[in-house]
Design a protein around this motif. Sequence first.
Motif, PDB file in Angstrom:
ATOM      1  N   ARG A 193      17.328 -30.553  60.854  1.00  0.00           N
ATOM      2  CA  ARG A 193      17.590 -30.055  61.903  1.00  0.00           C
ATOM      3  C   ARG A 193      18.725 -29.064  62.094  1.00  0.00           C
ATOM      4  NH1 ARG A 193      16.533 -35.696  62.922  1.00  0.00           N
ATOM      5  NH2 ARG A 193      18.881 -36.248  63.277  1.00  0.00           N
ATOM      6  N   ASP A 194      19.869 -29.433  61.334  1.00  0.00           N
ATOM      7  CA  ASP A 194      21.024 -28.532  61.070  1.00  0.00           C
ATOM      8  C   ASP A 194      20.452 -27.026  60.758  1.00  0.00           C
ATOM      9  OD1 ASP A 194      23.917 -28.090  61.229  1.00  0.00           O
ATOM     10  OD2 ASP A 194      23.536 -27.885  59.224  1.00  0.00           O
ATOM     11  N   GLN A 195      19.684 -27.202  59.721  1.00  0.00           N
ATOM     12  CA  GLN A 195      19.234 -25.874  59.073  1.00  0.00           C
ATOM     13  C   GLN A 195      18.431 -25.005  60.137  1.00  0.00           C
ATOM     14  OE1 GLN A 195      18.334 -25.660  54.626  1.00  0.00           O
ATOM     15  NE2 GLN A 195      18.595 -27.931  54.958  1.00  0.00           N
ATOM     16  N   LEU A 196      17.618 -25.821  60.973  1.00  0.00           N
ATOM     17  CA  LEU A 196      16.714 -25.139  62.087  1.00  0.00           C
ATOM     18  C   LEU A 196      17.550 -24.614  63.093  1.00  0.00           C
ATOM     19  CD1 LEU A 196      13.862 -24.671  62.974  1.00  0.00           C
ATOM     20  CD2 LEU A 196      14.122 -26.867  64.291  1.00  0.00           C
ATOM     21  N   GLN A 197      18.430 -25.213  63.425  1.00  0.00           N
ATOM     22  CA  GLN A 197      19.528 -24.750  64.575  1.00  0.00           C
ATOM     23  C   GLN A 197      20.040 -23.649  64.135  1.00  0.00           C
ATOM     24  OE1 GLN A 197      21.412 -28.655  65.092  1.00  0.00           O
ATOM     25  NE2 GLN A 197      19.885 -29.096  66.950  1.00  0.00           N
ATOM     26  N   LYS A 198      20.384 -23.690  62.680  1.00  0.00           N
ATOM     27  CA  LYS A 198      21.348 -22.421  62.122  1.00  0.00           C
ATOM     28  C   LYS A 198      20.476 -21.308  61.898  1.00  0.00           C
ATOM     29  CE  LYS A 198      25.341 -25.210  60.624  1.00  0.00           C
ATOM     30  NZ  LYS A 198      25.937 -25.786  59.342  1.00  0.00           N
ATOM     31  N   GLY A 199      19.200 -21.404  62.202  1.00  0.00           N
ATOM     32  CA  GLY A 199      18.278 -20.368  61.806  1.00  0.00           C
ATOM     33  C   GLY A 199      17.874 -20.112  60.339  1.00  0.00           C
ATOM     34  N   PHE A 200      18.089 -21.035  59.551  1.00  0.00           N
ATOM     35  CA  PHE A 200      17.546 -20.994  57.893  1.00  0.00           C
ATOM     36  C   PHE A 200      16.352 -21.362  57.879  1.00  0.00           C
ATOM     37  CE2 PHE A 200      22.565 -22.184  57.256  1.00  0.00           C
ATOM     38  CZ  PHE A 200      23.060 -20.647  57.450  1.00  0.00           C
ATOM     39  N   LEU A 201      15.872 -22.133  58.857  1.00  0.00           N
ATOM     40  CA  LEU A 201      14.278 -22.511  58.750  1.00  0.00           C
ATOM     41  C   LEU A 201      13.415 -22.261  60.103  1.00  0.00           C
ATOM     42  CD1 LEU A 201      14.560 -26.129  57.280  1.00  0.00           C
ATOM     43  CD2 LEU A 201      14.247 -24.330  56.081  1.00  0.00           C
ATOM     44  N   ASP A 202      12.192 -22.020  59.773  1.00  0.00           N
ATOM     45  CA  ASP A 202      11.435 -21.570  60.828  1.00  0.00           C
ATOM     46  C   ASP A 202      10.767 -22.865  61.528  1.00  0.00           C
ATOM     47  OD1 ASP A 202      11.756 -18.898  60.289  1.00  0.00           O
ATOM     48  OD2 ASP A 202      10.479 -18.952  58.860  1.00  0.00           O
ATOM     49  N   VAL A 203      10.110 -23.777  60.842  1.00  0.00           N
ATOM     50  CA  VAL A 203       9.362 -25.051  61.202  1.00  0.00           C
ATOM     51  C   VAL A 203      10.168 -26.108  60.458  1.00  0.00           C
ATOM     52  CG1 VAL A 203       7.135 -25.766  61.513  1.00  0.00           C
ATOM     53  CG2 VAL A 203       7.284 -23.245  61.503  1.00  0.00           C
ATOM     54  N   ILE A 204      10.130 -27.104  61.070  1.00  0.00           N
ATOM     55  CA  ILE A 204      10.562 -28.233  60.464  1.00  0.00           C
ATOM     56  C   ILE A 204       9.689 -29.646  60.796  1.00  0.00           C
ATOM     57  CG2 ILE A 204      12.935 -27.609  59.982  1.00  0.00           C
ATOM     58  CD1 ILE A 204      13.764 -29.820  62.359  1.00  0.00           C
ATOM     59  N   LEU A 205       9.451 -30.573  59.999  1.00  0.00           N
ATOM     60  CA  LEU A 205       8.569 -31.657  60.316  1.00  0.00           C
ATOM     61  C   LEU A 205       9.714 -32.881  59.901  1.00  0.00           C
ATOM     62  CD1 LEU A 205       5.286 -30.754  58.621  1.00  0.00           C
ATOM     63  CD2 LEU A 205       5.553 -31.439  60.915  1.00  0.00           C
ATOM     64  N   GLN A 206      10.112 -33.547  60.844  1.00  0.00           N
ATOM     65  CA  GLN A 206      11.056 -34.552  60.887  1.00  0.00           C
ATOM     66  C   GLN A 206      11.149 -35.639  61.983  1.00  0.00           C
ATOM     67  OE1 GLN A 206      13.778 -34.192  63.522  1.00  0.00           O
ATOM     68  NE2 GLN A 206      12.327 -32.771  64.508  1.00  0.00           N
ATOM     69  N   THR A 207      12.026 -36.476  62.418  1.00  0.00           N
ATOM     70  CA  THR A 207      12.065 -37.590  63.471  1.00  0.00           C
ATOM     71  C   THR A 207      12.271 -37.450  64.759  1.00  0.00           C
ATOM     72  OG1 THR A 207      14.125 -38.462  62.624  1.00  0.00           O
ATOM     73  CG2 THR A 207      12.166 -38.936  61.213  1.00  0.00           C
TER      74      THR A 207
END
Length: 303
Positions: free
Chosen positions: A132-146
């Motif tokens: 979640r932290d990496q997505l919010q900082k723009g380091f990831l495009d899509v995440i699968l989490q909880t």
Amino acid sequence: MNLRFLETFVWVARLKSFRLTAEKLFTTQASVSSRIAALEADLGVKLLLRDSRGVSLTPEGSKVLEYAERMLDTAKAMKQSLGGERAVVGRIRLGVMDTVIHTWMSALVAELTERYPQVEIELVADTSLNLRDQLQKGFLDVILQTDLLRQESIRSLDLARYPMGWIVATGSPHHRDYASLAELARERIITFSRNSRPHQEVFSLLQSAGSETPRLNCVNSVSAITRLLRDGFGIGALPPALVAAELARGELVLLTGLQPPPSLELVVSWQTGVELVDEVVGLCRQVLGRYAQDVGGQRIVLV
């Protein structure tokens, strides 16, 4: 005629094994058997023979195999032809929690690679909190989490629930009846990383059952949790889907008669405005739907 059933039949014929075919197609042996049975019912002939020596083709199966291979080649050529003029080039940065890695991630990567062969998949496996932290900082495009995320540039979609359970090594000292969750909590409990949602929910459940200081051991690797359980270290609080093979072989067993931990939620979150992201999210839903159909509601429940 269902092309997935034909593909399954072709791989069984090639590998001469239902087990190897299930591994190749990222599904279960039961699903392979049901697909073959459905295909035989549709055609009205017996295609395969199974005995102590393995799997062999009937005369009718040999005829069908030739047509099936041609039909699959034609379908593949058609997809390539349609996609040739609009081939997508680029990169997708995909973050996934360990639970997805150990269930349907391989099938998703295979589908992405086939559909978008010129797109580079940059995969990150980490805890939900870090993803979640990496997505919010723009380091990831899509995440699968909880967890559902609420942010202007991020969208989230609730996908499914993994039922949880109490799992122990067969024949270990922990493999016994427990009168209550409070009694269970006196044993070593192995669950996911500290401050993760599953960890917090297991902790709250055991505290509400009367255990002020449950003995929680936090591990952020499914492989490590599985090894600790097989070695009889303690009682696992995790989805049975993650140890389906060990449960099927009888190495691990699911305790019954106690309230299970809350189900593990599966959420897809993504950055808006990123090329190809909507297509990847749609593909996640398709692949997850097939996985859920194959393994059944005791392993995962679609929202």
